[in-house]
Design a protein around this motif. Structure first.
Motif, short mmCIF file in Angstrom:
data_model
loop_
_atom_site.label_atom_id
_atom_site.label_comp_id
_atom_site.label_asym_id
_atom_site.label_seq_id
_atom_site.Cartn_x
_atom_site.Cartn_y
_atom_site.Cartn_z
N PHE A 43 0.84 -1.18 0.00
CA PHE A 43 0.00 0.00 0.00
C PHE A 43 0.88 1.24 0.00
O PHE A 43 1.83 1.32 0.78
CB PHE A 43 -0.87 0.06 1.26
N GLU A 44 0.57 2.19 -0.86
CA GLU A 44 1.18 3.52 -0.78
C GLU A 44 0.13 4.48 -0.28
O GLU A 44 -0.90 4.70 -0.95
CB GLU A 44 1.66 3.98 -2.16
N LEU A 45 0.34 5.06 0.91
CA LEU A 45 -0.59 6.05 1.46
C LEU A 45 0.00 7.43 1.23
O LEU A 45 1.07 7.75 1.77
CB LEU A 45 -0.81 5.82 2.96
N HIS A 46 -0.65 8.24 0.42
CA HIS A 46 -0.18 9.61 0.14
C HIS A 46 -0.76 10.53 1.21
O HIS A 46 -1.95 10.46 1.51
CB HIS A 46 -0.61 10.05 -1.26
N VAL A 47 0.11 11.37 1.76
CA VAL A 47 -0.25 12.17 2.92
C VAL A 47 -0.22 13.65 2.56
O VAL A 47 0.70 14.10 1.88
CB VAL A 47 0.74 11.89 4.08
N VAL A 59 -1.17 5.53 11.42
CA VAL A 59 -1.05 4.65 10.25
C VAL A 59 -0.64 3.24 10.67
O VAL A 59 -1.11 2.25 10.12
CB VAL A 59 -0.04 5.24 9.23
#
Lengths: 90, 90
Positions: A43-47, A59
């Motif tokens: 998963f790439e979580l963009h913040v 997170v």
């Protein structure tokens, strides 16, 4: 924009049929030095804004509570890319 | 036993509905600082014996030809864990 990468893999003691299927296909095609394959998720979580310790803790909780099914999966990485964590000393 | 980790992500210009669904769920649960989520795959290839440059080149080809569908996905990482590459000088 910083990104938090969360990596989730099936637990080592479980069979992982998708990984087994990939390993079988690679063997049939002659890639016999690869003995086993396991298939997990990334998963790439963009913040928005900076990553602080509070968001990172949030997170980490989200990763183990929602992104991974911890009955059958382990969270192997929660890692910030593209910025350092505000307030950390290293 | 060395492991080669291959990471595959959907191309940036594609929508990634699975990632969008995760982002939507996180927003509804109050995690509003996470603006976007993208969901990819993480393969662990377990190798018999040492990883040499020939095997690594073979795995890089396998990654782009078979593990990723390069019409819609990019290979973001091919990385050896648990041993150095035999024959490399660093």
């Amino acid at each position: 924009m910083p990104t938090i990468v969360v990596e989730v893999m099936p637990k080592a003691e479980l069979l992982d049929p998708a990984g087994k299927a990939v390993a079988g296909a690679l063997h049939r095609l002659g890639h016999t030095r690869i003995s086993d394959v396991r298939l997990g998720k990334r998963f790439e979580l963009h913040v928005d804004g900076d990553v602080d310790a509070e968001l990172l803790a949030d997170v980490e909780k989200v990763a183990s509570d929602m992104l991974a099914n911890t009955v059958i999966e382990d969270v192997v990485t929660v890692e910030v890319q593209g910025s350092s964590v505000a307030g950390e000393t290293h």
